[in-house]
Scaffold this motif. Structure first.
Motif, PDB file in Angstrom:
ATOM      1  N   VAL A  79       0.812  -1.290  -0.071  1.00 29.75           N
ATOM      2  CA  VAL A  79      -0.007   0.112   0.140  1.00 29.75           C
ATOM      3  C   VAL A  79       0.785   1.371  -0.069  1.00 29.75           C
ATOM      4  O   VAL A  79       1.609   1.721   1.011  1.00 29.75           O
ATOM      5  N   PRO A  80       1.154   2.006  -1.162  1.00 27.14           N
ATOM      6  CA  PRO A  80       2.200   3.160  -1.420  1.00 27.14           C
ATOM      7  C   PRO A  80       1.378   4.191  -0.425  1.00 27.14           C
ATOM      8  O   PRO A  80       0.389   4.495  -0.069  1.00 27.14           O
ATOM      9  N   SER A  81       2.474   4.900   0.096  1.00 27.29           N
ATOM     10  CA  SER A  81       2.186   6.022   0.970  1.00 27.29           C
ATOM     11  C   SER A  81       1.705   7.177   0.229  1.00 27.29           C
ATOM     12  O   SER A  81       2.482   7.480  -0.628  1.00 27.29           O
ATOM     13  N   LEU A  82       0.804   7.839   0.678  1.00 28.84           N
ATOM     14  CA  LEU A  82       0.261   9.142  -0.045  1.00 28.84           C
ATOM     15  C   LEU A  82       0.480  10.635   0.926  1.00 28.84           C
ATOM     16  O   LEU A  82       0.328  11.729   0.477  1.00 28.84           O
ATOM     17  N   HIS A  83       0.592  10.058   2.243  1.00 33.49           N
ATOM     18  CA  HIS A  83       0.986  11.312   3.305  1.00 33.49           C
ATOM     19  C   HIS A  83       1.949  10.656   4.351  1.00 33.49           C
ATOM     20  O   HIS A  83       1.769   9.815   5.143  1.00 33.49           O
ATOM     21  N   PRO A  84       3.151  11.072   3.983  1.00 31.96           N
ATOM     22  CA  PRO A  84       3.688  12.097   2.778  1.00 31.96           C
ATOM     23  C   PRO A  84       3.846  11.443   1.460  1.00 31.96           C
ATOM     24  O   PRO A  84       3.787  10.069   1.370  1.00 31.96           O
ATOM     25  N   LEU A  85       3.435  12.180   0.506  1.00 32.85           N
ATOM     26  CA  LEU A  85       3.579  11.713  -0.839  1.00 32.85           C
ATOM     27  C   LEU A  85       5.020  11.122  -1.328  1.00 32.85           C
ATOM     28  O   LEU A  85       6.104  11.815  -1.068  1.00 32.85           O
ATOM     29  N   SER A  86       5.197  10.083  -1.795  1.00 32.44           N
ATOM     30  CA  SER A  86       6.477   9.512  -2.021  1.00 32.44           C
ATOM     31  C   SER A  86       6.398   8.387  -3.124  1.00 32.44           C
ATOM     32  O   SER A  86       5.210   7.958  -3.429  1.00 32.44           O
ATOM     33  N   TRP A  87       7.314   8.192  -3.998  1.00 29.10           N
ATOM     34  CA  TRP A  87       7.501   7.174  -4.960  1.00 29.10           C
ATOM     35  C   TRP A  87       7.283   5.815  -4.491  1.00 29.10           C
ATOM     36  O   TRP A  87       8.140   5.524  -3.590  1.00 29.10           O
ATOM     37  N   PRO A  88       6.291   4.963  -5.111  1.00 29.19           N
ATOM     38  CA  PRO A  88       6.199   3.741  -4.592  1.00 29.19           C
ATOM     39  C   PRO A  88       7.369   2.516  -4.705  1.00 29.19           C
ATOM     40  O   PRO A  88       8.011   2.869  -5.820  1.00 29.19           O
TER      41      PRO A  88
END
Length: 398
Positions: A343-352
């Motif tokens: 589950v990629p992080s969106l908070h903080p936004l980062s490249w998966p």
């Protein structure tokens, strides 16, 4: 003087295949469905776009390598278009029905806000659209698109008519209905392509809405004709007959199946919800499975069917199924990698990040394209009408 081509002597093995080899067989349809459903289960465990794109690439490779020339094997491209539409609709709805935007979000643009009544509270139409919200909806839509493409791959690779033969007798009627419904979309696609090809040959100049009438009417006529032929074929084969079953046995079969399905639903809910009582978990699942098996055994007595050359599970079928199950087990087990990478992080936004173990498992699922037998190839004709090979030595007769 006449020059003729010396034909090679016909061997008994020529009726089997080319060069004495057996013609390639098609894989068991249950193996393709098991592989596709297992891969869909693996895709449902993640929203990582890199893994989901890898799943789509594996599906495309296997379908390209092992699909046949049958009508149902030509619709995978339409499933891809449907998946793209699903992603676009998911992103569009997320932009229109805006949600809360935090101070750390990256706002891309702002839509006009439309006030909603009090009974519609909690849902906002319009407002600021953040990059995080768009990416979250795109990842969710991509996961749903992978599930659609997995089902499309199963429909493309598995022969629906052969899949009907492996169902138990109690599910024969249901299997026929599902087979007919699954075959509708490929047949409609084939009808549209045939009508469009005929219009081009007749120099049809109409395009867009003008051409809709000239395409829809022949397609509907073709669908009606197919339906009448299917009904006649089913009637001639005794479809829907009750056999020797009594009314009491039919009621008992229905009751067992309904109770069994209720038990399976309750058991699945108990296993997924940790706060549910203990008897709703594995015990309910086992009881439901036992009731379903009893209903299938009782209902199978009223439908007696024989199968000519029944399909069997061989090494290739087990290998294809194992490739899909391995991918699903790897993404469910979360062993050897960080589960947060799914589950990629969106908070903080980062490249998966691309976890190595799930990526290798998904790539191994693509080995089904190598394990499965190759698609059927038409055997070249032999005899007087066969094409002359220019490399064949000529025989001179007078």
């Amino acid at each position: 003087m006449t020059v003729t081509t010396a034909a090679p002597p016909r061997r008994p093995t020529d009726a089997i295949g080319i060069g004495g080899r057996r013609a390639p067989r098609t894989l068991h349809p249950a193996a393709w469905w098991a592989w596709a459903l297992a891969l869909a289960t693996a895709a449902s465990r993640t929203t990582n776009p890199l893994l989901l794109l890898l799943v789509l690439a594996v599906l495309g490779y296997v379908v390209t390598a092992r699909r046949t020339d049958a009508p149902w094997a030509r619709g995978f491209g339409y499933y891809l278009w449907l998946a793209l539409v699903v992603v676009a609709i998911r992103v569009l709805f997320r932009c229109v029905f805006a949600t809360g935007v935090t101070a750390s979000d990256h706002v891309m643009f702002t839509l006009p806000h439309i006030p909603t009544p009090a009974w519609y509270a909690g849902i906002e139409i319009g407002g600021p659209v953040s990059l995080e919200a768009v990416l979250s909806s795109a990842f969710d839509g991509l996961r749903l698109a992978c599930l659609i493409c997995c089902i499309g791959a199963a429909n493309t690779l598995a022969n629906p008519k052969r899949a009907l033969r492996v169902l138990p007798g109690a599910l024969y009627e249901l299997g026929v209905a599902v087979t007919v419904s699954v075959s509708v979309a490929p047949q409609l696609v084939q009808s549209v392509q045939r009508v469009a090809r005929a219009r081009r040959l007749r120099a049809g100049a109409g395009k867009g809405v003008r051409a809709l009438r000239g395409i829809v009417v022949p397609v509907l006529e073709d669908a009606l004709e197919r339906s009448l032929k299917l009904a006649a074929a089913m009637d001639s084969r005794g479809y829907g007959r009750s056999g020797t079953a009594t009314r009491g046995s039919r009621r008992a079969t229905g009751a067992l199946m309904l109770l069994g399905m209720a038990g399976l639903c309750a058991g699945a809910y108990g296993l997924l919800d940790g706060t549910a009582p203990g008897f709703l978990g594995l015990p309910a699942l086992l009881v439901g499975a036992a009731l379903c098996c009893g209903g299938l055994a009782l209902g199978g007595r009223r439908v007696r069917r024989t199968s000519y050359r029944p399909d069997r599970f061989r090494a290739a079928e087990w290998g294809v199924t194992g490739c899909g199950v391995l991918a699903a087990a790897t993404l469910f087990g979360t062993v050897g990698y960080d589960p947060t990478d799914l589950v990629p992080s969106l908070h903080p936004l980062s490249w998966p990040a691309l976890p190595a173990v799930p990526a290798v498992a998904v790539l191994l699922a693509g080995a089904a394209g190598l394990i499965a037998p190759p698609q059927d190839r038409p055997v070249p004709p032999t005899g007087p009408m066969a094409p002359v090979d220019k490399h064949q030595p000529a025989e001179v007769t007078q």
